[in-house]
Scaffold this active site. Structure first.
Site, PDB file in Angstrom:
ATOM      1  N   GLY A 158      23.761  24.445  -6.440  1.00  0.00           N
ATOM      2  CA  GLY A 158      24.906  25.358  -6.350  1.00  0.00           C
ATOM      3  C   GLY A 158      26.027  25.020  -7.312  1.00  0.00           C
ATOM      4  N   GLY A 180      28.535  27.581  -8.514  1.00  0.00           N
ATOM      5  CA  GLY A 180      29.421  28.163  -7.503  1.00  0.00           C
ATOM      6  C   GLY A 180      30.772  27.482  -7.472  1.00  0.00           C
ATOM      7  N   LEU A 206      32.397  25.662  -4.938  1.00  0.00           N
ATOM      8  CA  LEU A 206      32.441  24.283  -4.454  1.00  0.00           C
ATOM      9  C   LEU A 206      31.497  23.372  -5.240  1.00  0.00           C
ATOM     10  CD1 LEU A 206      33.443  22.288  -2.282  1.00  0.00           C
ATOM     11  CD2 LEU A 206      31.365  22.850  -1.009  1.00  0.00           C
ATOM     12  N   GLY A 207      30.276  23.851  -5.505  1.00  0.00           N
ATOM     13  CA  GLY A 207      29.262  23.016  -6.148  1.00  0.00           C
ATOM     14  C   GLY A 207      29.723  22.460  -7.489  1.00  0.00           C
ATOM     15  N   ARG A 220      19.246  28.170 -10.907  1.00  0.00           N
ATOM     16  CA  ARG A 220      18.332  29.301 -11.059  1.00  0.00           C
ATOM     17  C   ARG A 220      18.314  29.765 -12.518  1.00  0.00           C
ATOM     18  NH1 ARG A 220      19.248  33.394  -6.050  1.00  0.00           N
ATOM     19  NH2 ARG A 220      21.465  33.221  -6.545  1.00  0.00           N
ATOM     20  N   LYS A 255      24.592  28.110  10.293  1.00  0.00           N
ATOM     21  CA  LYS A 255      24.817  26.710   9.903  1.00  0.00           C
ATOM     22  C   LYS A 255      24.367  25.784  11.042  1.00  0.00           C
ATOM     23  CE  LYS A 255      28.326  27.281   6.328  1.00  0.00           C
ATOM     24  NZ  LYS A 255      29.694  27.037   5.857  1.00  0.00           N
TER      25      LYS A 255
HETATM   26  N1  LIG Z   1      36.187  25.579   4.127  1.00  0.00           N
HETATM   27  C1  LIG Z   1      36.459  26.610   3.352  1.00  0.00           C
HETATM   28  O1  LIG Z   1      37.595  27.112   3.322  1.00  0.00           O
HETATM   29  C2  LIG Z   1      35.386  27.168   2.486  1.00  0.00           C
HETATM   30  C3  LIG Z   1      35.696  28.159   1.539  1.00  0.00           C
HETATM   31  C4  LIG Z   1      34.647  28.640   0.723  1.00  0.00           C
HETATM   32  C5  LIG Z   1      33.359  28.151   0.895  1.00  0.00           C
HETATM   33  N2  LIG Z   1      33.108  27.203   1.848  1.00  0.00           N
HETATM   34  C6  LIG Z   1      31.734  26.711   2.073  1.00  0.00           C
HETATM   35  O2  LIG Z   1      31.290  26.025   0.900  1.00  0.00           O
HETATM   36  C7  LIG Z   1      29.893  26.263   0.713  1.00  0.00           C
HETATM   37  C8  LIG Z   1      29.666  26.787  -0.715  1.00  0.00           C
HETATM   38  O3  LIG Z   1      30.287  28.060  -0.826  1.00  0.00           O
HETATM   39  P1  LIG Z   1      30.770  28.645  -2.245  1.00  0.00           P
HETATM   40  O4  LIG Z   1      31.753  29.710  -1.955  1.00  0.00           O
HETATM   41  O5  LIG Z   1      31.139  27.528  -3.169  1.00  0.00           O
HETATM   42  O6  LIG Z   1      29.398  29.328  -2.768  1.00  0.00           O
HETATM   43  P2  LIG Z   1      29.215  30.210  -4.116  1.00  0.00           P
HETATM   44  O7  LIG Z   1      30.413  30.101  -4.971  1.00  0.00           O
HETATM   45  O8  LIG Z   1      28.744  31.570  -3.703  1.00  0.00           O
HETATM   46  O9  LIG Z   1      28.032  29.451  -4.848  1.00  0.00           O
HETATM   47  C9  LIG Z   1      26.734  29.511  -4.362  1.00  0.00           C
HETATM   48  C10 LIG Z   1      25.852  28.705  -5.287  1.00  0.00           C
HETATM   49  O10 LIG Z   1      24.530  28.680  -4.737  1.00  0.00           O
HETATM   50  C11 LIG Z   1      23.612  28.970  -5.762  1.00  0.00           C
HETATM   51  N3  LIG Z   1      22.412  29.595  -5.220  1.00  0.00           N
HETATM   52  C12 LIG Z   1      22.339  30.745  -4.525  1.00  0.00           C
HETATM   53  N4  LIG Z   1      21.069  31.018  -4.190  1.00  0.00           N
HETATM   54  C13 LIG Z   1      20.334  30.006  -4.692  1.00  0.00           C
HETATM   55  C14 LIG Z   1      18.949  29.724  -4.699  1.00  0.00           C
HETATM   56  N5  LIG Z   1      18.050  30.551  -4.109  1.00  0.00           N
HETATM   57  N6  LIG Z   1      18.507  28.612  -5.307  1.00  0.00           N
HETATM   58  C15 LIG Z   1      19.388  27.763  -5.910  1.00  0.00           C
HETATM   59  N7  LIG Z   1      20.720  27.981  -5.950  1.00  0.00           N
HETATM   60  C16 LIG Z   1      21.181  29.096  -5.350  1.00  0.00           C
HETATM   61  C17 LIG Z   1      24.346  29.915  -6.679  1.00  0.00           C
HETATM   62  O11 LIG Z   1      23.701  29.888  -7.932  1.00  0.00           O
HETATM   63  P3  LIG Z   1      23.498  31.169  -8.909  1.00  0.00           P
HETATM   64  O12 LIG Z   1      24.383  30.890 -10.072  1.00  0.00           O
HETATM   65  O13 LIG Z   1      22.067  31.115  -9.279  1.00  0.00           O
HETATM   66  O14 LIG Z   1      23.870  32.401  -8.136  1.00  0.00           O
HETATM   67  C18 LIG Z   1      25.727  29.268  -6.703  1.00  0.00           C
HETATM   68  O15 LIG Z   1      25.757  28.209  -7.630  1.00  0.00           O
HETATM   69  C19 LIG Z   1      29.458  27.239   1.820  1.00  0.00           C
HETATM   70  O16 LIG Z   1      28.855  26.531   2.877  1.00  0.00           O
HETATM   71  C20 LIG Z   1      30.757  27.851   2.276  1.00  0.00           C
HETATM   72  O17 LIG Z   1      30.753  28.244   3.641  1.00  0.00           O
HETATM   73  C21 LIG Z   1      34.088  26.692   2.635  1.00  0.00           C
END
Ligand SMILES: NC(=O)c1ccc[n+]([C@@H]2O[C@H](COP(=O)([O-])OP(=O)(O)OC[C@H]3O[C@@H](n4cnc5c(N)ncnc54)[C@H](OP(=O)(O)O)[C@@H]3O)[C@@H](O)[C@H]2O)c1
Length: 181
Positions: A10, A13, A15-16, A35, A132
């Site tokens: 990730g 994304g 956080l990642g 990906r 989750k």
């Molecule tokens: N506490 C908080 O306030 C807060 C706020 C936001 C998020 N979070 C949590 O943080 C975590 C990450 O969220 P985010 O918003 O950072 O996510 P995000 O920005 O949507 O990023 C998702 C990542 O996952 C990758 N991905 C998706 N499908 C995949 C697959 N089949 N195989 C491999 N990689 C794949 C995407 O890659 P691609 O480039 O290929 O699409 C992207 O790099 C989640 O659990 C979320 O609930 C918490």
């Protein structure tokens, strides 16, 4: 201090990307499973380029492709997954691969929010917390070493929305009332 070989899923994304920068900062050899489609997206490829320049090893693959998962998992000690809330169930194949590989000392599933076992927001959370929790039970049933990170909300995401309840324009951020995240 002994270094861990860390795989992050990730990194394109929100956080990642930060997680990858943090593991680099602590000099852990860092790998990313990406990906193939991300390499042709201008914004994501820019992020990947900067991580690659900072010595992250980029591996092509997907959470839905067992072969690529096994090849990536076998190279590391620690796996951190940071897929979005709506993709968390995709981690089941990863958990099975980690179990089969037998080489992972710690798995950190994609949580990074409220404790899903203690949070229920009826009809408003798209079942994110339920899913989750489902992944937690799946991890525990497989008997792999894990850490769950419950860190509540990221205020840098939440606070801007409080003063702009109509939500952000496309690409500006998250709206906790109207959008999935
Ligand atoms: N506490 C908080 O306030 C807060 C706020 C936001 C998020 N979070 C949590 O943080 C975590 C990450 O969220 P985010 O918003 O950072 O996510 P995000 O920005 O949507 O990023 C998702 C990542 O996952 C990758 N991905 C998706 N499908 C995949 C697959 N089949 N195989 C491999 N990689 C794949 C995407 O890659 P691609 O480039 O290929 O699409 C992207 O790099 C989640 O659990 C979320 O609930 C918490």
């Amino acid at each position: 201090m002994e270094k861990s070989r860390v795989l992050i899923i990730g990194v394109t994304g929100n956080l990642g990307h930060h997680l990858a920068k943090a593991t680099l900062q602590f000099s852990h050899p860092t790998f990313a499973l990406v990906r193939p489609s991300s390499f042709s997206d201008p914004h994501k490829s820019h992020k990947l380029h900067s991580l690659s320049n900072a010595s992250v090893t980029l591996l092509q693959g997907s959470l839905e492709d067992e072969e690529s998962l096994m090849a990536a998992v076998k190279q590391v000690d620690v796996v951190i997954c940071a897929v979005s809330s709506k993709q968390v169930l995709l981690q089941k194949l990863l958990v099975q691969v980690i179990k089969k590989s037998g080489c992972i000392k710690r798995f950190i599933p994609s949580e990074f929010g409220l404790d899903p076992d203690k949070t229920r927001i009826s009809d408003m959370d798209y079942n994110f917390y339920k899913q989750k929790s489902e992944i937690r039970r799946f991890v525990e049933a497989h008997g792999i070493p894990y850490t769950y990170i419950s860190c509540n909300f990221y205020m840098s995401y939440l606070l801007p929305q409080l003063v702009r309840p109509q939500g952000p324009s496309e690409g500006q951020g998250y709206n906790f009332w109207r959008r999935e995240y």
